[in-house]
Design an enzyme around this catalytic site. Structure first.
Site, PDB file in Angstrom:
ATOM      1  N   ASP A 203       0.830  -1.212   0.000  1.00  0.00           N
ATOM      2  CA  ASP A 203       0.000   0.000   0.000  1.00  0.00           C
ATOM      3  C   ASP A 203       0.860   1.256   0.000  1.00  0.00           C
ATOM      4  OD1 ASP A 203      -2.171  -1.613   0.042  1.00  0.00           O
ATOM      5  OD2 ASP A 203      -2.570  -1.394   2.192  1.00  0.00           O
TER       6      ASP A 203
ATOM      7  N   GLU B 159      -7.489 -29.508 -19.199  1.00  0.00           N
ATOM      8  CA  GLU B 159      -7.522 -28.377 -18.262  1.00  0.00           C
ATOM      9  C   GLU B 159      -8.837 -28.423 -17.508  1.00  0.00           C
ATOM     10  OE1 GLU B 159      -7.398 -24.804 -20.637  1.00  0.00           O
ATOM     11  OE2 GLU B 159      -6.005 -25.792 -21.992  1.00  0.00           O
TER      12      GLU B 159
ATOM     13  N   LYS C 137     -12.429 -27.096 -16.532  1.00  0.00           N
ATOM     14  CA  LYS C 137     -13.454 -26.264 -17.149  1.00  0.00           C
ATOM     15  C   LYS C 137     -13.979 -25.338 -16.065  1.00  0.00           C
ATOM     16  CE  LYS C 137     -17.304 -26.332 -20.354  1.00  0.00           C
ATOM     17  NZ  LYS C 137     -17.997 -25.177 -19.822  1.00  0.00           N
TER      18      LYS C 137
ATOM     19  N   ASP D  83     -15.980 -22.472 -14.223  1.00  0.00           N
ATOM     20  CA  ASP D  83     -17.358 -22.031 -14.381  1.00  0.00           C
ATOM     21  C   ASP D  83     -17.456 -20.519 -14.212  1.00  0.00           C
ATOM     22  OD1 ASP D  83     -19.961 -22.331 -14.960  1.00  0.00           O
ATOM     23  OD2 ASP D  83     -20.567 -23.172 -13.031  1.00  0.00           O
TER      24      ASP D  83
ATOM     25  N   TYR E 216      -6.345 -19.149 -21.243  1.00  0.00           N
ATOM     26  CA  TYR E 216      -6.038 -20.437 -21.864  1.00  0.00           C
ATOM     27  C   TYR E 216      -5.898 -20.373 -23.386  1.00  0.00           C
ATOM     28  CZ  TYR E 216     -11.175 -20.149 -21.652  1.00  0.00           C
ATOM     29  OH  TYR E 216     -12.469 -19.713 -21.699  1.00  0.00           O
TER      30      TYR E 216
ATOM     31  N   LYS F 251     -18.183 -33.045 -18.762  1.00  0.00           N
ATOM     32  CA  LYS F 251     -18.854 -32.378 -17.640  1.00  0.00           C
ATOM     33  C   LYS F 251     -19.004 -33.319 -16.457  1.00  0.00           C
ATOM     34  CE  LYS F 251     -21.640 -29.016 -18.673  1.00  0.00           C
ATOM     35  NZ  LYS F 251     -21.732 -27.578 -18.510  1.00  0.00           N
TER      36      LYS F 251
ATOM     37  N   CYS G 100     -34.305 -15.664  21.404  1.00  0.00           N
ATOM     38  CA  CYS G 100     -33.183 -16.477  20.946  1.00  0.00           C
ATOM     39  C   CYS G 100     -33.348 -17.919  21.431  1.00  0.00           C
ATOM     40  CB  CYS G 100     -31.887 -15.877  21.474  1.00  0.00           C
ATOM     41  SG  CYS G 100     -30.448 -16.911  21.154  1.00  0.00           S
TER      42      CYS G 100
ATOM     43  N   CYS H 228     -30.435 -18.537  24.220  1.00  0.00           N
ATOM     44  CA  CYS H 228     -30.354 -17.856  25.518  1.00  0.00           C
ATOM     45  C   CYS H 228     -31.656 -17.191  25.939  1.00  0.00           C
ATOM     46  CB  CYS H 228     -29.250 -16.805  25.482  1.00  0.00           C
ATOM     47  SG  CYS H 228     -29.686 -15.382  24.471  1.00  0.00           S
TER      48      CYS H 228
ATOM     49  N   CYS I 137     -30.063 -11.823  17.786  1.00  0.00           N
ATOM     50  CA  CYS I 137     -30.190 -11.908  19.228  1.00  0.00           C
ATOM     51  C   CYS I 137     -29.302 -10.799  19.791  1.00  0.00           C
ATOM     52  CB  CYS I 137     -29.690 -13.274  19.709  1.00  0.00           C
ATOM     53  SG  CYS I 137     -29.352 -13.312  21.465  1.00  0.00           S
TER      54      CYS I 137
ATOM     55  N   CYS J 199     -24.956 -14.279  25.115  1.00  0.00           N
ATOM     56  CA  CYS J 199     -25.509 -15.521  24.549  1.00  0.00           C
ATOM     57  C   CYS J 199     -24.368 -16.529  24.326  1.00  0.00           C
ATOM     58  CB  CYS J 199     -26.200 -15.191  23.227  1.00  0.00           C
ATOM     59  SG  CYS J 199     -26.795 -16.626  22.332  1.00  0.00           S
TER      60      CYS J 199
HETATM   61  S1  IVH Z   1     -11.436 -23.334 -24.485  1.00  0.00           S
HETATM   62  C1  IVH Z   1     -12.465 -23.021 -28.773  1.00  0.00           C
HETATM   63  N1  IVH Z   1     -10.784 -23.853 -21.987  1.00  0.00           N
HETATM   64  O1  IVH Z   1     -16.335 -23.097 -21.530  1.00  0.00           O
HETATM   65  C2  IVH Z   1     -12.055 -23.109 -27.357  1.00  0.00           C
HETATM   66  N2  IVH Z   1     -12.930 -22.970 -22.430  1.00  0.00           N
HETATM   67  O2  IVH Z   1     -18.520 -24.377 -23.003  1.00  0.00           O
HETATM   68  C3  IVH Z   1     -13.079 -22.564 -26.492  1.00  0.00           C
HETATM   69  N3  IVH Z   1     -14.299 -22.601 -20.434  1.00  0.00           N
HETATM   70  O3  IVH Z   1     -16.879 -20.550 -23.870  1.00  0.00           O
HETATM   71  C4  IVH Z   1     -12.757 -22.385 -25.123  1.00  0.00           C
HETATM   72  N4  IVH Z   1     -12.817 -23.308 -18.974  1.00  0.00           N
HETATM   73  O4  IVH Z   1     -16.075 -19.880 -21.522  1.00  0.00           O
HETATM   74  C5  IVH Z   1     -11.735 -23.398 -22.827  1.00  0.00           C
HETATM   75  N5  IVH Z   1     -10.067 -24.340 -19.833  1.00  0.00           N
HETATM   76  C6  IVH Z   1     -11.012 -23.883 -20.662  1.00  0.00           C
HETATM   77  C7  IVH Z   1     -12.263 -23.434 -20.198  1.00  0.00           C
HETATM   78  C8  IVH Z   1     -13.200 -22.985 -21.130  1.00  0.00           C
HETATM   79  C9  IVH Z   1     -14.028 -22.821 -19.132  1.00  0.00           C
HETATM   80  C10 IVH Z   1     -15.569 -22.084 -20.944  1.00  0.00           C
HETATM   81  C11 IVH Z   1     -15.427 -21.028 -22.012  1.00  0.00           C
HETATM   82  C12 IVH Z   1     -16.183 -21.545 -23.194  1.00  0.00           C
HETATM   83  C13 IVH Z   1     -17.106 -22.519 -22.565  1.00  0.00           C
HETATM   84  C14 IVH Z   1     -17.542 -23.563 -23.557  1.00  0.00           C
END
Ligand code: IVH
Length: 670
Positions: A39, A115, A117, A119, A232, A320, A412, A415, A430, A435
């Protein structure tokens, strides 16, 4: 006055230093220096830049949060389409994918990169001359929305890439990086807690919260959300610039981007399966949400050969994991008393297995959430579990014909103390500081490092003290005797004496620590310091009206109300008396009655050229003056800096003297 060349040099060096530490902290998760040290660097840079605004550049670390809220986001075409992925849900489907890849490519074995996936939501980042210039959402894949100002607030997004690093991986200065913007579990919970307090509907999952944040029009609000990104994908002139995807991921890391560490180069299908299994078992321990694994062909020459379908590439696929969702029956709803006394309605569920864990409770957060869901006892609900957090109820799937409504109790359950609902808040609490459910947490908070700093008073000891009824409130700590402690589990005479010494030592703690240690809701360390500076004693603080509290800088109505509530409670007042008798500091000299500014009230507005707000306030107070938040007839001076707010206008309308920093220096005799 230093020569401007020197200043330019210092600014450049500071920026590089800050960038280095941002990378250590936000990308590598491995800081080298403390937060205050960081900082300090940042403040020094801000200070130099505010005195030399012509030297500010858009890639300066100070420029992450800035500018005016957007009216709307511009639509911009992607340099190359942002594709989505086909999904598979079984090993057989994944095997089909592998077979198609091998057939189309004519190879007997194809190496893959696997890799996580993540969310979140995908984002395209453009760099020109090595500087981050644009962030685009995926949109419909062809055209996205320009959310550059918001992406800049993500601390793991480098605002500029070192030219040495660019040369290191042989990259030109213009390129595009794609990745996933996410919100970690902690940040997600914080976002929901904030919405809960504001009485707003909760986000169902981190992805929605991240998407909501990125589409905020005001970057300041985005910055509060603590978004993160893993990248990625790398494009130069619409193409990946290296031969192998694995090399791309490594290069991205070398450039300073955050690349997810959980990845493998799988020689064959068997390697893929073991990664998929391993990550599924670790899924709940990650700090962020994933919904599967992405499998990509490593060799980029094969990407062109394999081609793509209308929406997705043939060289990648998503595997998935089953969603951690299940339906079950709500057997009961009961209030649970948390550490600040908040009563959280918790659903007792018919036990179900969710991703290998048996779940029998889910949080319902608060009464507004119960109303929004329309959930009653006996209903069948859809629940979801993410990470290690307590499961959530997503919706009612079937109403029981004889469903029973849940009502918050007036007293509560632990207590019997009064339960109140603070105006403007969704939570019921409370109010009894003694408590037992709250007591353990209050003791831990009281003893914490930044509070009374009582070493050795940890969870194990606190549990015993409360369960054996040796302490009934924080003040009882000061009446503990050596032999009492020595008889406890995992305590001997020596450690008992150490704890007693620590407790004795804590009597000397500064007033601000005492105020913080009391555990008044919404009164954190900083607020405690501001309150102490302003009131100078616990008695004055305890007697303050909401209006007087509101006068203190940075104190809003919510905090003021909470302080008044706290001291109104008889039990809390009794604890105060016991603490006073124990010899804790209840007073501290704040305003020097003999100072040159004694009796004078100040209001600060705008940015001063050299002093931070805190520094200016401290100087005024050291000279005996007081700093208040708002301008009133009682105000003697308004100290105005750059971009002053409405306070300056109000001061003028009331005919109050306004001064600048130089004027303040004169007043304090500097
Ligand atoms: S590669 C053509 N790598 O999943 C390659 N996507 O269902 C496209 N996502 O739109 C993406 N982790 O938002 C890639 N390790 C990963 C990912 C990833 C999450 C998402 C991404 C994509 C969606 C497709």
């Amino acid at each position: 006055m230093a020569k401007s060349v020197d200043i330019e040099k210092e600014i450049t060096e500071l920026r590089n230093e800050i960038r280095y530490h941002e990378h250590r902290y936000y990308v590598l998760d491995d800081p080298e220096i403390s937060d205050p040290a960081f900082d300090k660097l940042m403040r020094r840079l801000q200070d130099l830049e505010s005195r030399h605004p012509d030297l500010i550049t858009p890639d300066s670390p100070t420029q992450r949060v800035g500018g005016q809220p957007a009216e709307q986001f511009a639509k911009v075409r992607h340099s190359a389409p942002m594709l989505s992925l086909d999904n598979t849900y079984s090993v057989d489907e994944l095997r089909d994918f592998d077979r198609r890849v091998r057939e189309l490519s004519g190879r007997s074995e194809v190496p893959y990169v696997a890799e996580l996936k993540l969310d979140g939501l995908s984002m395209a980042l453009t760099y020109e001359n090595g500087v981050f210039t644009r962030g685009l959402t995926r949109g419909d894949g062809t055209t996205g929305e320009d959310v550059t100002a918001n992406v800049k607030t993500i601390r793991s997004v480098p605002l500029r890439i070192d030219s040495k690093n660019l040369a290191g991986v042989g990259l030109p200065a213009k390129f595009e990086v794609r990745g996933e913007v996410i919100l970690g579990h902690k940040a997600f919970q914080a976002a929901n807690a904030q919405r809960e307090a504001a009485g707003e509907p909760l986000f169902a999952n981190p992805r929605n919260a991240a998407a909501g944040a990125i589409r905020q029009l005001d970057p300041k609000l985005v910055a509060e959300r603590k978004l993160d990104i893993f990248v990625y994908y790398l494009l130069v002139n619409g193409r990946p610039p290296l031969d192998k995807h694995w090399q791309i991921l490594e290069a991205l890391g070398e450039l300073g981007f955050k690349v997810n560490p959980y990845r493998v180069l799988a020689k064959n299908f068997e390697d893929l399966l073991s990664y998929i299994q391993k990550m599924e078992s670790q899924r709940d321990r990650l700090e962020y949400e994933i919904d599967g694994v992405v499998v990509k062909v490593n060799e980029i020459a094969l990407w062109d050969e394999l081609g793509k379908t209308a929406k997705s590439p043939r060289w990648a696929i998503a595997y998935k994991y089953p969603a951690h969702q299940e339906t079950t029956v709500v057997n009961d709803i009961r209030p649970q008393v948390g550490r600040t006394g908040t009563l959280t309605p918790v659903a007792d569920l018919e036990p179900v297995s969710l991703g290998g864990v048996t779940v029998s409770h889910a949080t319902l957060h608060n009464m507004d959430e119960i109303e929004r869901l329309g959930v009653k006892i006996g209903d069948t609900v859809l629940i979801q579990r993410a990470g290690e957090v307590i499961p959530q109820v997503l919706k009612v799937t079937r109403h029981a014909p004889d469903g029973r409504e849940f009502r918050m109790p007036k007293h509560c359950p632990v207590c019997g103390g009064d339960v109140i609902r603070v105006e403007g808040e969704v939570a019921y609490r409370c109010v009894n500081a003694a408590c037992p459910a709250q007591l353990k947490e209050s003791l831990l908070h009281f003893a914490a490092r930044h509070a009374m700093n009582i070493n050795g008073l940890g969870e194990a000891l606190v549990d015993q003290l409360v369960d054996k009824k040796m302490v009934h409130d924080v003040a009882d700590l000061y009446a503990l005797a050596g032999e009492q402690l020595a008889n406890l589990e995992r305590m001997g005479e020596k450690s008992a004496q150490n704890v007693l010494d620590e407790i004795e030592k804590s009597k000397k703690a500064e007033l601000a620590r005492v105020v913080f240690a009391l555990g008044i809701r919404f009164v954190g360390e900083r607020t405690a310091q501001l309150l102490t500076r302003h009131f100078g004693s616990i008695d004055k603080l305890a007697q303050a009206t909401p209006e007087e509290l509101y006068e203190v800088e940075e104190i809003g109505p919510k905090v003021a109300q909470s302080i008044v509530e706290f001291f109104r409670e008889t039990r809390n007042r009794d604890v105060m008396e016991k603490l006073r008798r124990a010899g804790l500091k209840f007073e501290q000299k704040t305003h020097r009655a003999d100072g040159r500014l004694s009796g004078k009230q100040f209001v600060l507005t705008g940015t001063l050229p050299t002093y931070s707000r805190d520094e200016a306030a401290r100087l005024i107070e050291e000279a005996g003056g007081r700093v208040t938040a708002s301008v009133s007839k009682k105000t003697d001076y308004v100290v105005a800096g750059a971009e002053p707010g409405s306070k300056l206008a109000k001061a003028r309308s009331l005919g109050i003297e306004t001064i600048d920093e130089a004027g303040l220096n004169k007043l304090i005799g500097k």
